[in-house]
Design a protein around this motif. Sequence first.
Motif, PDB file in Angstrom:
ATOM      1  N   GLU A 141      -6.716 -21.536  25.247  1.00 54.82           N
ATOM      2  CA  GLU A 141      -7.413 -22.659  25.851  1.00 54.82           C
ATOM      3  C   GLU A 141      -6.434 -23.804  26.029  1.00 54.82           C
ATOM      4  O   GLU A 141      -5.570 -24.034  25.183  1.00 54.82           O
ATOM      5  N   PRO A 143      -5.475 -27.631  28.698  1.00 59.53           N
ATOM      6  CA  PRO A 143      -5.880 -28.564  29.754  1.00 59.53           C
ATOM      7  C   PRO A 143      -5.781 -27.933  31.140  1.00 59.53           C
ATOM      8  O   PRO A 143      -4.884 -27.152  31.406  1.00 59.53           O
ATOM      9  N   THR A 151     -10.861 -28.733  29.910  1.00 54.72           N
ATOM     10  CA  THR A 151     -10.202 -27.634  29.210  1.00 54.72           C
ATOM     11  C   THR A 151     -10.679 -26.326  29.814  1.00 54.72           C
ATOM     12  O   THR A 151     -11.870 -26.158  30.072  1.00 54.72           O
TER      13      THR A 151
END
Length: 190
Positions: A141, A143, A151
Amino acid sequence: MRDVWNSWKRPTAAVVFAAVLGAVAATAQEGPPRPEPTKEHRWLDNLVGEWSVEGEAHLEPGKPPVKFAGTERVRRVGGFWTTSDYSGEFLGEAFTGVFTIGYDPAQSSFVATWIDSNQSHLWQYKGSLDAAGRTLTLEGEGPCCVEQGKTVTWRDAIVIRGKDHRIFTVKIQKDGSWVTAMTLHYRRKA
């Protein structure tokens, strides 16, 4: 007689004490047995070396990809890890990054981290190798590169094309499907 006994007893006690201390120290130095690298750890040898990198990033839909180039040096850290140092330019600025990859037998998973000079996010990945042993897929995960503050799930894949060529793709999950964000070709330096 007592003097003879005492003179003999002192050196003997010192010798016994030294022998016991030596045995304890030897046992402490041995410690638990070191684990042996697995076939997954050995797969990482595919990445080791000096590489020239040519890539393209798809920054905006409908626009041509941005081209970039760099170099990467990948080295072993023991028999369990690799670490790579990447350097080059991206969008006219110097860019550096560090990628670590290993295999965690307790999780039955490859694990990786990425940091670079353009952001403060520490990327953490988990993944697996395909049955043919040619593609390592890692997910994490991080940005979103398109929508600030969002996200998303990222999927990176390292495809071994031969001992001197590998391809690295970066995909982002968008609207339920995977969209290619970057493609990099690594060619071993002579």
